[in-house]
Write a protein that holds these residues in place. Structure first.
Motif, short mmCIF file in Angstrom:
data_model
loop_
_atom_site.label_atom_id
_atom_site.label_comp_id
_atom_site.label_asym_id
_atom_site.label_seq_id
_atom_site.Cartn_x
_atom_site.Cartn_y
_atom_site.Cartn_z
N ASP A 21 0.82 -1.21 0.00
CA ASP A 21 0.00 0.00 0.00
C ASP A 21 0.86 1.26 0.00
N ASP A 22 2.11 1.14 0.46
CA ASP A 22 3.01 2.29 0.53
C ASP A 22 3.86 2.47 -0.71
N GLY A 23 3.73 1.57 -1.70
CA GLY A 23 4.52 1.71 -2.92
C GLY A 23 5.36 0.49 -3.22
N LEU A 24 6.48 0.71 -3.89
CA LEU A 24 7.36 -0.36 -4.35
C LEU A 24 8.59 -0.47 -3.45
N SER A 25 8.90 -1.70 -3.02
CA SER A 25 10.07 -1.96 -2.20
C SER A 25 10.83 -3.14 -2.78
N ALA A 26 12.02 -3.41 -2.23
CA ALA A 26 12.82 -4.54 -2.72
C ALA A 26 13.72 -5.07 -1.61
N LEU A 27 13.92 -6.39 -1.63
CA LEU A 27 14.88 -7.07 -0.77
C LEU A 27 15.77 -7.94 -1.63
N ASP A 28 17.05 -7.98 -1.31
CA ASP A 28 17.97 -8.90 -1.97
C ASP A 28 18.07 -10.18 -1.15
N LEU A 29 17.86 -11.32 -1.81
CA LEU A 29 17.83 -12.61 -1.12
C LEU A 29 19.04 -13.46 -1.51
N ALA A 30 19.63 -14.10 -0.53
CA ALA A 30 20.70 -15.06 -0.74
C ALA A 30 20.17 -16.44 -0.42
N GLU A 31 20.27 -17.36 -1.38
CA GLU A 31 19.67 -18.68 -1.22
C GLU A 31 20.71 -19.79 -1.30
N THR A 32 20.59 -20.74 -0.38
CA THR A 32 21.35 -21.98 -0.47
C THR A 32 20.35 -23.12 -0.64
N ARG A 33 20.84 -24.35 -0.60
CA ARG A 33 19.96 -25.49 -0.84
C ARG A 33 18.80 -25.54 0.15
N ASP A 34 19.06 -25.23 1.42
CA ASP A 34 18.03 -25.37 2.44
C ASP A 34 17.75 -24.08 3.22
N ALA A 35 18.30 -22.97 2.79
CA ALA A 35 18.13 -21.74 3.57
C ALA A 35 17.94 -20.54 2.64
N LEU A 36 17.26 -19.54 3.17
CA LEU A 36 17.04 -18.29 2.46
C LEU A 36 17.25 -17.15 3.44
N SER A 37 18.12 -16.22 3.10
CA SER A 37 18.42 -15.10 3.99
C SER A 37 18.34 -13.79 3.22
N VAL A 38 18.19 -12.71 3.96
CA VAL A 38 18.11 -11.37 3.38
C VAL A 38 19.49 -10.74 3.39
N ALA A 39 19.92 -10.23 2.25
CA ALA A 39 21.23 -9.60 2.13
C ALA A 39 21.05 -8.10 1.94
N GLY A 40 21.04 -7.36 3.03
CA GLY A 40 20.89 -5.92 2.93
C GLY A 40 19.54 -5.44 3.42
N PRO A 41 19.39 -4.12 3.52
CA PRO A 41 18.15 -3.54 4.07
C PRO A 41 17.01 -3.54 3.05
N LEU A 42 15.82 -3.32 3.55
CA LEU A 42 14.65 -3.12 2.70
C LEU A 42 14.76 -1.75 2.04
N ARG A 43 14.66 -1.72 0.71
CA ARG A 43 14.76 -0.47 -0.04
C ARG A 43 13.40 -0.07 -0.58
N SER A 44 13.16 1.23 -0.66
CA SER A 44 11.91 1.77 -1.20
C SER A 44 12.21 2.63 -2.42
N PHE A 45 11.24 2.69 -3.34
CA PHE A 45 11.41 3.43 -4.58
C PHE A 45 10.21 4.36 -4.76
N ASP A 46 10.48 5.66 -4.74
CA ASP A 46 9.41 6.65 -4.82
C ASP A 46 9.09 6.99 -6.26
N ALA A 47 7.93 7.64 -6.44
CA ALA A 47 7.56 8.16 -7.75
C ALA A 47 8.32 9.46 -8.01
N LEU A 48 8.57 9.76 -9.29
CA LEU A 48 9.34 10.95 -9.64
C LEU A 48 8.56 12.22 -9.32
#
Length: 355
Positions: free
Chosen positions: A261-288
């Motif tokens: 509801d607040d717009g567009l965000s992104a997370l970078d994910l690092a994946e191994t065979r049995d695990a998934l972790s977040v690499a870095g902070p949550l980023r937001s992208f505003d309208a111009l």
């Protein structure tokens, strides 16, 4: 050099520095509105042929974006509200889900022309999600393996050589089945999700892990049937309306694009065979310029680079200059003009002989 001249020279140098700063400021990615010829609410975005983007509208129209402009498609909708579209509507494997049934080249329609919120074609049949449950067209007939459950979205998951199918519900979490048991009653798959949660969208990682966006945050499931876990650091109180998982980049990270509801965000994910972790902070992208009219409900990649999202209107994520960069340039030009005028005032042209 007098103090007054030093001040004027400083003014000129500051003006030049502001102009240079305006052009050198780092830019960023922002949402830029892509205006449809007809201003209307966009209900669905879908990939078209040859890298085009299809946009279905509340007015019962489908428009195609080819990278330069929009053209209206003749989909034979008759003004019906479009709720689901997976690809080219001219092909029978991509029927259109509407508020009053399916529209398809083959004429397939679930009994009673129900409201179809999502469609999914599989190797074993066509799935249609409705507020009253799930319809599956297989063996030339319609089956109803899940009844009296309000469905919203569908997803196919491939992991360890197996295919699992999932249905997001409004208020009852997730239901799932293997493709081999598609026509049998589907089972609840909500262990670990909050009670009464509304499941609103799915994504599948490169390794086959399932992600679900809900009205109470973002969750992951390591393997089919296991306990759902909240994906930190995404806030649990935020509603997730859309997900798109990009392919791994050169670092091996997968970017998860998130519509809220607040717009567009992104997370970078690092994946191994049995695990998934977040690499870095949550980023937001505003309208111009102006903020989107509603939350981001669809996210699609654009051929070449970037994303296209729907948030009432259609927006494209593009790299732009730093907002307000031109103000630095204008201020610098103004200082140069003032400094030049003052400098000339200190050096009037000498009177000519015989004047």
């Amino acid at each position: 050099m007098t103090l007054r001249r030093i001040a004027v020279v400083s003014l000129l140098l500051i003006g030049l520095a502001l102009i240079a700063l305006g052009f050198m400021l780092p830019g960023g990615e922002r949402l830029i509105r892509e205006n449809l010829p007809l201003e209307t609410h966009v209900t669905v975005l879908a990939p078209g042929d040859d890298g085009t983007i299809l946009a279905a509208t509340q007015a019962g129209e489908i428009w195609r974006f080819d990278g330069t402009g929009w053209e209206q498609e003749d989909a034979g909708l008759g003004g019906r509200l479009v709720l689901a579209l997976r690809g080219e509507p001219s092909r029978s494997r991509h029927p259109i889900g509407t508020a009053t049934g399916l529209v398809s080249a083959s004429g397939l329609v679930p009994p009673g022309n129900p409201r179809v919120s999502d469609v999914l074609g599989t190797a074993s049949g066509l799935l249609a999600a409705t507020p009253e449950g799930l319809w599956v067209h297989a063996d030339d007939t319609w089956h109803r393996p899940l009844s009296d459950v309000p469905l919203y979205r569908l997803a196919e998951q491939r992991r360890d050589g197996r295919i699992q199918l999932h249905a997001a519900t409004i208020g009852e979490g997730v239901y799932s089945a293997s493709i081999e048991t598609l026509l049998s009653p589907w089972t609840a798959n909500s262990r670990g999700l909050p009670d009464g949660v509304k499941a609103l969208c799915f994504a599948v990682t490169e390794g086959g892990m399932l992600l679900v966006g809900t009205d109470r945050g973002l969750y992951r499931q390591a393997a089919p049937g296991e306990t759902w876990e909240a994906l930190a650091p995404f806030p649990r109180e935020r509603r997730v309306l859309a997900l798109y998982r990009a392919p791994p980049d050169a670092r091996g990270l997968q970017r998860l694009w998130i519509g809220t509801d607040d717009g567009l965000s992104a997370l970078d994910l690092a994946e191994t065979r049995d695990a998934l972790s977040v690499a870095g902070p949550l980023r937001s992208f505003d309208a111009l310029w102006e903020p989107p009219e509603t939350g981001v409900s669809w996210i699609l990649p654009v051929a070449g680079d970037g994303l296209m999202v729907s948030a009432g209107a259609v927006y494209r994520l593009s790299a732009v200059r730093y907002p307000g960069w031109y103000r630095f340039v204008l201020a610098g030009i103004l200082l140069l003009l003032v400094g030049g005028w003052l400098w000339l005032g200190f050096n009037p042209e000498p009177a000519r002989d015989g004047a």
